[in-house]
Design a protein around this motif. Structure first.
Motif, PDB file in Angstrom:
ATOM      1  N   PRO A 103       2.406   7.005   3.341  1.00  0.00           N
ATOM      2  CA  PRO A 103       1.586   6.322   4.505  1.00  0.00           C
ATOM      3  C   PRO A 103       0.671   6.881   5.187  1.00  0.00           C
ATOM      4  CG  PRO A 103       4.078   5.944   4.801  1.00  0.00           C
ATOM      5  CD  PRO A 103       3.829   6.855   3.718  1.00  0.00           C
ATOM      6  N   ILE A 104       0.667   8.185   5.324  1.00  0.00           N
ATOM      7  CA  ILE A 104      -0.176   9.172   6.004  1.00  0.00           C
ATOM      8  C   ILE A 104      -1.645   9.084   5.208  1.00  0.00           C
ATOM      9  CG2 ILE A 104      -0.437  11.017   7.104  1.00  0.00           C
ATOM     10  CD1 ILE A 104       2.424  11.234   7.822  1.00  0.00           C
ATOM     11  N   ILE A 115      -6.920   7.614   3.933  1.00  0.00           N
ATOM     12  CA  ILE A 115      -8.058   6.896   3.378  1.00  0.00           C
ATOM     13  C   ILE A 115      -8.332   5.453   4.075  1.00  0.00           C
ATOM     14  CG2 ILE A 115      -8.353   5.340   1.335  1.00  0.00           C
ATOM     15  CD1 ILE A 115      -5.957   6.822  -0.084  1.00  0.00           C
ATOM     16  N   ALA A 116      -7.845   4.636   4.578  1.00  0.00           N
ATOM     17  CA  ALA A 116      -8.140   3.720   5.401  1.00  0.00           C
ATOM     18  C   ALA A 116      -9.348   4.086   6.581  1.00  0.00           C
ATOM     19  CB  ALA A 116      -7.166   3.060   5.998  1.00  0.00           C
ATOM     20  N   LYS A 117      -9.239   5.165   7.301  1.00  0.00           N
ATOM     21  CA  LYS A 117      -9.984   5.616   8.257  1.00  0.00           C
ATOM     22  C   LYS A 117     -10.991   6.570   7.900  1.00  0.00           C
ATOM     23  CE  LYS A 117      -5.854   5.772  11.123  1.00  0.00           C
ATOM     24  NZ  LYS A 117      -4.862   6.680  12.007  1.00  0.00           N
ATOM     25  N   SER A 118     -11.221   6.812   6.630  1.00  0.00           N
ATOM     26  CA  SER A 118     -12.169   7.868   5.898  1.00  0.00           C
ATOM     27  C   SER A 118     -13.471   7.502   6.477  1.00  0.00           C
ATOM     28  CB  SER A 118     -12.006   8.108   4.702  1.00  0.00           C
ATOM     29  OG  SER A 118     -11.926   7.080   4.042  1.00  0.00           O
ATOM     30  N   ARG A 168      -7.504  -2.752   2.562  1.00  0.00           N
ATOM     31  CA  ARG A 168      -6.439  -2.689   1.685  1.00  0.00           C
ATOM     32  C   ARG A 168      -5.506  -1.267   1.690  1.00  0.00           C
ATOM     33  NH1 ARG A 168     -10.452  -5.081  -1.594  1.00  0.00           N
ATOM     34  NH2 ARG A 168     -10.794  -3.071  -2.707  1.00  0.00           N
ATOM     35  N   ALA A 169      -6.330  -0.366   1.993  1.00  0.00           N
ATOM     36  CA  ALA A 169      -5.599   0.988   2.147  1.00  0.00           C
ATOM     37  C   ALA A 169      -4.613   1.169   3.460  1.00  0.00           C
ATOM     38  CB  ALA A 169      -6.447   2.109   2.560  1.00  0.00           C
ATOM     39  N   ASN A 170      -5.270   0.239   4.534  1.00  0.00           N
ATOM     40  CA  ASN A 170      -4.429  -0.041   5.546  1.00  0.00           C
ATOM     41  C   ASN A 170      -3.220  -0.902   5.316  1.00  0.00           C
ATOM     42  OD1 ASN A 170      -3.973   0.315   8.500  1.00  0.00           O
ATOM     43  ND2 ASN A 170      -4.385  -1.707   8.915  1.00  0.00           N
ATOM     44  N   ALA A 188       1.004   0.051   5.464  1.00  0.00           N
ATOM     45  CA  ALA A 188       2.185  -0.777   6.120  1.00  0.00           C
ATOM     46  C   ALA A 188       3.187  -0.866   5.107  1.00  0.00           C
ATOM     47  CB  ALA A 188       1.470  -1.942   6.717  1.00  0.00           C
ATOM     48  N   ASN A 189       2.719  -1.235   4.000  1.00  0.00           N
ATOM     49  CA  ASN A 189       3.907  -1.537   2.806  1.00  0.00           C
ATOM     50  C   ASN A 189       4.540  -0.083   2.366  1.00  0.00           C
ATOM     51  OD1 ASN A 189       4.729  -1.901  -0.033  1.00  0.00           O
ATOM     52  ND2 ASN A 189       4.760  -3.648   0.929  1.00  0.00           N
ATOM     53  N   SER A 190       3.817   0.933   2.501  1.00  0.00           N
ATOM     54  CA  SER A 190       4.611   2.340   2.231  1.00  0.00           C
ATOM     55  C   SER A 190       5.798   2.455   3.412  1.00  0.00           C
ATOM     56  CB  SER A 190       3.321   3.277   2.077  1.00  0.00           C
ATOM     57  OG  SER A 190       2.638   3.148   1.006  1.00  0.00           O
ATOM     58  N   PHE A 191       5.387   2.035   4.633  1.00  0.00           N
ATOM     59  CA  PHE A 191       6.259   2.436   5.669  1.00  0.00           C
ATOM     60  C   PHE A 191       7.293   1.516   5.372  1.00  0.00           C
ATOM     61  CE2 PHE A 191       3.087   4.382   8.341  1.00  0.00           C
ATOM     62  CZ  PHE A 191       3.958   5.496   8.923  1.00  0.00           C
ATOM     63  N   GLU A 192       7.023   0.185   5.152  1.00  0.00           N
ATOM     64  CA  GLU A 192       8.215  -0.825   4.758  1.00  0.00           C
ATOM     65  C   GLU A 192       9.093  -0.525   3.718  1.00  0.00           C
ATOM     66  OE1 GLU A 192       5.514  -4.075   4.300  1.00  0.00           O
ATOM     67  OE2 GLU A 192       5.081  -4.294   6.464  1.00  0.00           O
TER      68      GLU A 192
END
Length: 132
Positions: free
Chosen positions: A15-16, A21-24, A54-56, A60-64
Motif C-alpha cells: 500500500p505504501i 505512485i499516486a503522489k509521485s 487508480r494508484a490511490n 486502499a484495496n491493498s490495505f483492505e
C-alpha cells in the motif's frame, strides 16, 4: 523467519508503494502549483484522476486485503500446515497483488478483478491447509 512471514512484510509495504505512485507527480512541486499537499493529503488525493486515482484506489484495496492474508498465514502456521504450502500460497498472494496493482494502473478492470479473486483464493486457502 519463514518465506510466508517475509510475504506479510512485503504485503504490508505494497500500500505504501501504491501511495508513492499516486503522489509521485506531486512531488517536487509547490502546493500552490498543484504539488502534493501534506497538510491535507486526503483532500489532495481525492482530487486525483487517471492512473494516479487508480494508484490511490489500489492503495486502499491493498490495505483492505491485508487482514485476511495475515490471519491466513498465521492460522496456517499455528495449525502446523506444511510450511512449503504456506510459503507457496503466500507467494501466490504477493504475485497476485503485484499483478493486481499493475492491472489497476493500466486500467484493465476485468483482468484486475480476476487477479483480485486469485489473491483472495490464496488467502482463504491458507485457512484450509492445516493439519487435522
Amino acid at each position: 523467519m519463514t518465506l510466508a512471514n517475509t510475504c506479510i512484510i512485503v504485503a504490508s509495504l505494497l500500500p505504501i508503494v501504491c501511495a508513492g505512485i499516486a503522489k509521485s507527480r506531486g512531488f517536487g512541486k509547490r502546493r500552490r502549483d498543484g504539488g502534493y499537499d501534506n497538510h491535507q493529503p486526503r483532500a489532495w488525493l481525492s482530487g486525483l484522476s487517471g492512473w494516479q486515482a487508480r494508484a490511490n484506489a489500489a492503495q486502499a484495496n491493498s490495505f483492505e486485503a491485508l487482514p485476511l492474508f495475515i490471519a491466513g498465514v498465521l492460522a496456517a502456521q499455528q495449525m502446523q500446515a506444511p510450511q512449503a504450502t504456506v510459503d507457496a500460497l503466500a507467494l501466490g498472494f504477493i504475485g497476485a497483488r503485484i499483478a493486481y496493482i499493475a492491472a489497476y494502473l493500466a486500467d484493465q478492470a476485468t483482468l484486475r478483478s480476476l487477479i483480485w479473486f486469485a489473491g483472495l483464493a490464496c488467502s482463504i486457502a491458507l485457512f484450509f491447509v492445516g493439519g487435522p
